[in-house]
Every structure is written in structure tokens, then in C-alpha cells.
Design a protein around this motif. Sequence first.
Motif, short mmCIF file in Angstrom:
data_model
loop_
_atom_site.label_atom_id
_atom_site.label_comp_id
_atom_site.label_asym_id
_atom_site.label_seq_id
_atom_site.Cartn_x
_atom_site.Cartn_y
_atom_site.Cartn_z
N LEU A 187 0.80 -1.22 0.00
CA LEU A 187 0.00 0.00 0.00
C LEU A 187 0.84 1.28 0.00
O LEU A 187 0.32 2.35 -0.34
CB LEU A 187 -0.93 0.00 1.21
CG LEU A 187 -1.85 -1.23 1.33
CD1 LEU A 187 -2.65 -1.17 2.62
CD2 LEU A 187 -2.77 -1.34 0.13
N CYS A 188 2.11 1.21 0.39
CA CYS A 188 2.93 2.42 0.43
C CYS A 188 4.40 2.04 0.41
O CYS A 188 4.78 0.90 0.72
CB CYS A 188 2.61 3.27 1.66
SG CYS A 188 2.74 2.39 3.22
N CYS A 189 5.24 3.02 0.06
CA CYS A 189 6.69 2.78 0.00
C CYS A 189 7.44 4.09 0.14
O CYS A 189 6.89 5.17 -0.10
CB CYS A 189 7.07 2.09 -1.31
SG CYS A 189 6.67 3.05 -2.79
N THR A 190 8.71 3.97 0.52
CA THR A 190 9.58 5.14 0.57
C THR A 190 11.03 4.68 0.55
O THR A 190 11.36 3.61 1.07
CB THR A 190 9.33 5.99 1.83
OG1 THR A 190 10.11 7.19 1.75
CG2 THR A 190 9.69 5.26 3.11
N PHE A 191 11.90 5.45 -0.11
CA PHE A 191 13.33 5.16 -0.10
C PHE A 191 13.94 5.58 1.23
O PHE A 191 13.52 6.57 1.85
CB PHE A 191 14.04 5.90 -1.23
CG PHE A 191 14.01 5.20 -2.56
CD1 PHE A 191 14.79 4.07 -2.77
CD2 PHE A 191 13.24 5.69 -3.59
CE1 PHE A 191 14.78 3.43 -4.01
CE2 PHE A 191 13.22 5.06 -4.84
CZ PHE A 191 13.99 3.91 -5.03
N GLN A 192 14.98 4.87 1.66
CA GLN A 192 15.80 5.32 2.77
C GLN A 192 16.65 6.48 2.24
O GLN A 192 17.39 6.33 1.27
CB GLN A 192 16.71 4.18 3.25
CG GLN A 192 17.00 4.20 4.74
CD GLN A 192 17.91 5.34 5.16
OE1 GLN A 192 18.71 5.85 4.38
NE2 GLN A 192 17.79 5.77 6.40
N PRO A 193 16.54 7.69 2.82
CA PRO A 193 17.18 8.88 2.23
C PRO A 193 18.68 8.77 2.03
O PRO A 193 19.22 9.26 1.05
CB PRO A 193 16.83 10.00 3.23
CG PRO A 193 15.64 9.51 3.97
CD PRO A 193 15.78 8.02 4.03
N MET A 194 19.39 8.11 2.97
CA MET A 194 20.84 8.04 2.90
C MET A 194 21.34 6.78 2.20
O MET A 194 22.53 6.65 1.93
CB MET A 194 21.44 8.10 4.32
CG MET A 194 21.14 9.39 5.06
SD MET A 194 21.94 10.82 4.29
CE MET A 194 20.56 11.60 3.49
N ASN A 195 20.44 5.84 1.91
CA ASN A 195 20.83 4.60 1.25
C ASN A 195 19.69 4.13 0.37
O ASN A 195 18.80 3.41 0.81
CB ASN A 195 21.19 3.53 2.29
CG ASN A 195 21.66 2.24 1.65
OD1 ASN A 195 21.74 2.12 0.42
ND2 ASN A 195 21.98 1.25 2.48
#
Length: 384
Positions: free
Chosen positions: A263-271
Amino acid sequence: MAAVWQQVLAVDARYNAYRTPNFPQFRTQYIRRRSQLLRENAKAGYDPLIRKQYVKLRWQLLAQRYGPLSDQNSFRAYSNSIRSSRTTLDRMEDFEEDPRAQGARGHRRSVSRGSYQLQAQMNRAVYEERPPGCVVPTSVAEASRAMAGDTTLSENYAFAGMHHIFDQHVDNAVPKVQFANDDKHLLACCSLDGTISICQLVPSPPIVLRVLKGHTRGVTDFAWSLSNDVIVSTSLDTTMRIWATEDGKCIREIADPDGSELLCCTFQPMNNNLTVVGNGKHNVHVMNISTGKKVKGGSSKLTGRVLSLSFDSPGRILWAGDNRGSIYSFLFDMATGKLTKAKRLIVNEGSSITSISARSWISREARDPSLLVNACINKLLLYR
């Protein structure tokens, strides 16, 4: 020299509300351009005495053009209070619009940051007399209003006509639209028709660059990588996909570890090799997109279906919202990808948390780390 040019800019900032009253965008552009030119002139090494004389002349010319703002005797005290360690754009004087003061004196009263406390007490009596239901302004919100020229939100964000309509997803809902990182002309949107489209706004007319096809059911969420070369997407078909934005090809397809709708996703900002996904079985998983496997210790369970995710900018704290009205915070171990549950906040029992946006600095009035939360109670909520 730095102190002198900042004094010049401060004088211009005080009169900025009077410039082109019908074009508030120009006022901000004008003052920023003035800042740039004054900084460049300061490096040229002009005689400081001449520059100080210029400050006084500039004040007199602006007062002659627009009228005096306040007692001229306060100029010396005001100038002495300027500190060169802070930029003038962060220290612009604030305009307090008081109808009774305007009637008595015929102009706006200027309020320096040093007198916020006293000014707030003076203004409270005026604001408390306004009719019930009115928006009550605060003294600490005047800095941004002054930069916009004392105009209202409706004036600054007035609808001025349709620029373009993208109708490639007209038959299905569009859960998300997002601009690429640091790019105001490139955006993408996902649809429950199972596709993602990448759009370019300039040169005119705007066009759909490419459509990413591969999911067999609706796409619920997507995220741009830091360099905008990759998009990760989640779908009701229980898979997440990694796409190359340059040619629209699917690089990898990864199935949800629980076999549930994603239902949702996001990248790890530093990796950006790590992606966090939330599914319909109440689980949050940290996924390694290179191996296609979930990270050991990188899973946690919420009380409901995970609908929204957001990292802080350093990537050390993750927030997750579910369909039962709860927001969870997790500590993220940068070395291992492990999640440690921190706190739970119940916004409203049974109301879905459909979006979370974390910012470490929102405005001049909200310098603390903040969360902007969209909840299904007909409200946007801002949390410190």
C-alpha cells in the motif's frame, strides 16, 4: 561591510509590501535580487563611509516614494541591532496591520523581532475583539506575511486559469502525484489502472514522457530515488517494482514477504538501496532492492493496514500511519537496517492516516522538526 549591506537590504525589506501590490511574487523576487547585488557590491570593497551614507539616502528615497513607516529616530537603534551573523532574509522586519493604528497614524506599524513579546501583548487586545470563527493571526507569523507583502493566502495562491490537463489516467483514481527531487518540471503520478506516468512540464506544452507498465493491478504508491534515475512502486498485485526512469523499463520485481497487497513505499534517504514498504497485513518491511529480500530485523507490525510512510531527512527516524488512526515512529539503524519501535500516537481512533510528510524546517515560524499529517477526519494536522 557585511553589516552595511544587510542594513540596506533591511530597509528595502521594510518597504517591500508597497511594491507592485498586484504582483506579490515579484516582491519576493525583487528582494532576493537586491540581496544578491548587495552581496556582490560588498565584495568590491567600497568605502564603508560611502556605503553608510547610501543607507541613509536609500531610507530617505523610499520614505519619499512610499511614505514614512515609523519614527525616523528609531532608524539608528534599528541599524545597531542588526547582527551580521544572520542573513537579512531571515531577519526581515514584520508588518503588523492594525486597523486602529492605521486610522490614527495613516501607515503600518513596523515591529522588530526584538519586540515580539511586547507587540504580542499589544495585539492580543485587538485580535480578541474579532468576531468568533475568524482566523486569529499571531505575532510570530508576521515574518512570512511581510515577505509576501501583507497579502492573504487567497491572494498569493489565487487560481489564475488551467495551465494543462493530464488525462492519461482519467478512468481510474490517481493515489499520488509527486515532483522529482529538486526538479520543478518533472513529475510522476500513479494510478489504479496499474500504470505510472512520467510527465514533463517544459518546454510547453507539457507532455507525458513515458508510461511505466507491468503491474497487474492498481499502483498504490511510488517514490523517486535521490538522483531521480529510479522509481520504486507498490501495487495491489502484492509486488513492488523498480523502474529505470530514463527508458521506463522494469529493473526488478519483488514480491511482498507476506504475500499481501502493498500500500505504500519510501526510499531510505541516505541509502537508496533500501526501500521501506507497508502492506495490508499491518506489516512494515525494510527491503534490499539489490537482493530482493527483506532486511533481518527490518520488520515491524502496526495495529492496522499501513497506508503511509515518511523518513526524516537524515534517515534515522521512520514514521508510519495506518487505517486505524495511529502513527508509529521507529528508530532506523543505518548500519544494519534494523527497525526499533519508538512511540505510538493515536490521532483519531478508526480514521485512516493517508499521508505523512516529515520536514526538519518548514518555515520561519516553525523551525522545529515537524510532521504534516493527512487524516480522514477532514483535517490536515501539523505535529511538532
